[in-house]
Design a protein around this motif. Structure first.
Motif, PDB file in Angstrom:
ATOM      1  N   UNK A 235       0.825  -1.207   0.000  1.00 29.47           N
ATOM      2  CA  UNK A 235       0.000   0.000   0.000  1.00 29.47           C
ATOM      3  C   UNK A 235       0.862   1.260   0.000  1.00 29.47           C
ATOM      4  N   UNK A 236       0.474   2.240  -0.803  1.00 33.33           N
ATOM      5  CA  UNK A 236       1.222   3.496  -0.830  1.00 33.33           C
ATOM      6  C   UNK A 236       1.223   4.150   0.545  1.00 33.33           C
ATOM      7  N   UNK A 237       0.112   4.022   1.276  1.00 27.57           N
ATOM      8  CA  UNK A 237       0.030   4.606   2.610  1.00 27.57           C
ATOM      9  C   UNK A 237       0.992   3.931   3.584  1.00 27.57           C
ATOM     10  N   UNK A 238       1.428   2.708   3.237  1.00 28.53           N
ATOM     11  CA  UNK A 238       2.368   1.975   4.093  1.00 28.53           C
ATOM     12  C   UNK A 238       3.797   2.055   3.555  1.00 28.53           C
ATOM     13  N   UNK A 239       4.035   2.985   2.631  1.00 28.14           N
ATOM     14  CA  UNK A 239       5.387   3.182   2.124  1.00 28.14           C
ATOM     15  C   UNK A 239       5.711   2.457   0.847  1.00 28.14           C
ATOM     16  N   UNK A 240       4.722   1.814   0.213  1.00 29.26           N
ATOM     17  CA  UNK A 240       4.973   1.119  -1.040  1.00 29.26           C
ATOM     18  C   UNK A 240       5.333   2.088  -2.157  1.00 29.26           C
ATOM     19  N   UNK A 241       6.054   1.586  -3.139  1.00 25.00           N
ATOM     20  CA  UNK A 241       6.448   2.388  -4.301  1.00 25.00           C
ATOM     21  C   UNK A 241       5.513   2.078  -5.456  1.00 25.00           C
ATOM     22  N   UNK A 242       4.917   3.108  -6.053  1.00 24.41           N
ATOM     23  CA  UNK A 242       3.970   2.916  -7.136  1.00 24.41           C
ATOM     24  C   UNK A 242       4.645   2.951  -8.495  1.00 24.41           C
ATOM     25  N   UNK A 243       4.519   1.867  -9.252  1.00 27.23           N
ATOM     26  CA  UNK A 243       5.105   1.775 -10.592  1.00 27.23           C
ATOM     27  C   UNK A 243       3.997   1.397 -11.576  1.00 27.23           C
ATOM     28  N   UNK A 244       3.752   2.262 -12.555  1.00 29.54           N
ATOM     29  CA  UNK A 244       2.711   2.000 -13.552  1.00 29.54           C
ATOM     30  C   UNK A 244       3.210   0.993 -14.578  1.00 29.54           C
ATOM     31  N   UNK A 245       2.329   0.066 -14.941  1.00 30.58           N
ATOM     32  CA  UNK A 245       2.675  -0.992 -15.901  1.00 30.58           C
ATOM     33  C   UNK A 245       1.484  -1.279 -16.796  1.00 30.58           C
ATOM     34  N   UNK A 246       1.733  -1.751 -18.019  1.00 31.95           N
ATOM     35  CA  UNK A 246       0.616  -2.224 -18.835  1.00 31.95           C
ATOM     36  C   UNK A 246      -0.050  -3.420 -18.164  1.00 31.95           C
ATOM     37  N   UNK A 247      -1.343  -3.574 -18.375  1.00 32.92           N
ATOM     38  CA  UNK A 247      -2.032  -4.736 -17.823  1.00 32.92           C
ATOM     39  C   UNK A 247      -1.468  -6.018 -18.423  1.00 32.92           C
ATOM     40  N   UNK A 248      -1.314  -7.033 -17.593  1.00 28.81           N
ATOM     41  CA  UNK A 248      -0.971  -8.350 -18.106  1.00 28.81           C
ATOM     42  C   UNK A 248      -2.218  -8.970 -18.726  1.00 28.81           C
ATOM     43  N   UNK A 249      -2.042 -10.065 -19.426  1.00 31.88           N
ATOM     44  CA  UNK A 249      -3.190 -10.756 -20.019  1.00 31.88           C
ATOM     45  C   UNK A 249      -4.183 -11.179 -18.947  1.00 31.88           C
ATOM     46  N   UNK A 250      -3.665 -11.652 -17.805  1.00 29.02           N
ATOM     47  CA  UNK A 250      -4.551 -12.080 -16.719  1.00 29.02           C
ATOM     48  C   UNK A 250      -5.245 -10.888 -16.085  1.00 29.02           C
TER      49      UNK A 250
END
Length: 315
Positions: A235-250
Motif C-alpha cells: 500500500x502506498x500509505x504503508x510506504x509502497x512504491x507505485x510503478x505504472x505498468x501495462x495490464x498483463x493478459x490475466x
C-alpha cells in the motif's frame, strides 16, 4: 454539468496525487461546475428532499491556494447533475448512514456515483468472495480454531481486519506460527470481530497491482504498489512504491470479467487489487491512482472517467 463531490475536507487534499482533485480538474476543464461537501453536511428533514450545506468552488491552477470558494449555500442534491461519493474509508456506521441518505437523494431524482446501495453491498474485502475463480485460498471467520486450521494447511498466511484501509492491521504469519495466537486475539477481539485470512502470495514482491475499471472497461495500465525494505505491504500509505505498468493478459481477463457485472450494479469506478494472478480486494468507495498512472504513462485516466460520467448522466 453541475457536479457535487462528497468527500473529506478539500483543505486536506494532497493535490499532487489526489484522485478526486484530478476528477475535479478535468471536469472544470470541460466547463462543468464543481461544488463540495462532507458527509456530515448532508441532512434530510421530514417532507423535504435530501440537501447539504455546500461550497461552490473553482480551481485556481495554483499549487498552494488551489481552490477558491465562490459561494456557500444549502442545496438539494437533486439539483446537481451528478453527486460523486468520494469519502475515504473507514467503512463504518456513519459511512453506511451516508449511503442511506444518498439513496433517498436517488429517490428524489439525483444521480449518485458510485450507487449508494452498491457501496453497501460490496464491502471491499468481502466482495472478492463472490468470484472464487479469481482469488487465492481465503477464509472469513471469527473462529480462532478455523484460523489455526487454515494456517496448518497453508503454512504462510496473511490476516487482516475486514474494515481496514491503507494496509492497516495486516499481519503475516509464517510456517513457525510465531505470534499467531496474539494476532488472532488482536484482530478477532475474542470472537467478536470477523477476520479475513489468505494464503500468502509471494508475487507481492512484484507489486500489489491496482487495476482500475471505469464504466465497465479496464484502464490499460495498472499501478503496482511494491513493498519496500522488510515491509510485506505494498500500500502506498504503508510506504509502497507505485510503478505504472501495462495490464498483463490475466489482469485484463479479470477486469473484463468483473467490469460489466459491477457496472451493471451501479459501480462506475472500481479499483481491483491483484497480486500475481489473484484478486485480493475490490475497492468501490474511493478508488485512487489516477494521477500516478497518468504521470508515468501519459494515459489520461481522469478524461476516461469524466467521459464515463458524462455518458452515465445522459443515459
Amino acid at each position: 454539468m453541475k457536479l457535487l463531490f462528497v468527500a473529506d475536507p478539500v483543505e486536506h487534499f494532497k493535490i499532487y496525487k489526489d484522485t478526486t482533485f484530478a476528477m475535479m480538474r478535468e471536469a472544470q476543464r470541460r466547463g462543468h461546475t464543481i461544488a463540495v461537501c462532507e458527509p456530515r453536511h448532508i441532512s434530510w428533514q421530514r417532507g423535504e428532499q435530501v440537501s447539504a450545506e455546500i461550497r461552490d468552488i473553482r480551481l485556481t491552477g495554483e499549487a498552494e491556494s488551489w481552490f477558491r470558494v465562490e459561494g456557500e449555500r444549502r442545496a438539494a442534491l437533486v439539483d446537481f447533475d451528478a453527486v460523486l461519493m468520494r469519502k475515504d474509508p473507514p467503512f463504518d456506521a456513519e459511512y453506511i448512514y451516508s449511503t442511506h441518505l444518498l439513496e433517498q437523494a436517488e429517490r428524489d431524482g439525483a444521480k449518485v456515483v458510485n450507487k449508494p446501495s452498491a457501496l453497501r453491498d460490496h464491502p471491499e474485502k468481502l466482495a472478492i468472495m463472490e468470484f472464487p475463480q479469481f482469488i487465492g485460498p481465503t477464509l472469513v471467520t471469527r473462529d480462532a480454531a478455523q484460523i489455526r486450521r487454515f494456517h496448518e494447511e497453508h503454512k504462510d498466511i496473511i490476516l487482516k481486519p475486514l474494515d481496514g484501509m491503507g494496509g492497516m492491521g495486516i499481519f503475516r504469519v509464517k510456517a513457525d506460527g510465531l505470534n499467531l495466537g496474539s494476532i488472532i486475539e488482536t484482530l478477532n477481539k475474542d470472537g467478536a470481530q470477523s477476520v479475513m485470512v489468505q494464503k500468502f502470495l509471494p508475487e507481492i514482491a512484484e507489486g500489489d497491482k491496482r487495476v482500475l475499471v471505469i464504466g465497465g472497461k479496464p484502464v490499460p495500465y495498472c499501478l503496482a504498489r511494491i513493498p519496500q525494505g522488510n515491509e510485506v505491504r505494498g500500500n502506498l500509505a504503508a510506504g509502497g512504491k507505485g510503478v505504472a505498468r501495462p495490464l498483463s493478459e490475466k489482469d485484463r481477463q479479470i477486469a473484463e470479467a468483473l467490469g460489466p457485472i459491477l457496472q451493471g450494479r451501479g459501480l462506475l469506478l472500481v479499483g481491483v487489487d491483484v497480486i500475481g494472478e489473484c484478486v485480493t480486494e475490490i475497492n468501490v468507495t474511493s478508488p485512487t491512482c489516477f494521477q500516478e498512472i497518468h504521470d508515468q504513462t501519459g494515459f489520461d485516466v481522469p478524461a476516461m472517467f469524466i467521459d464515463a460520467l458524462e455518458a452515465a448522466v445522459v443515459a
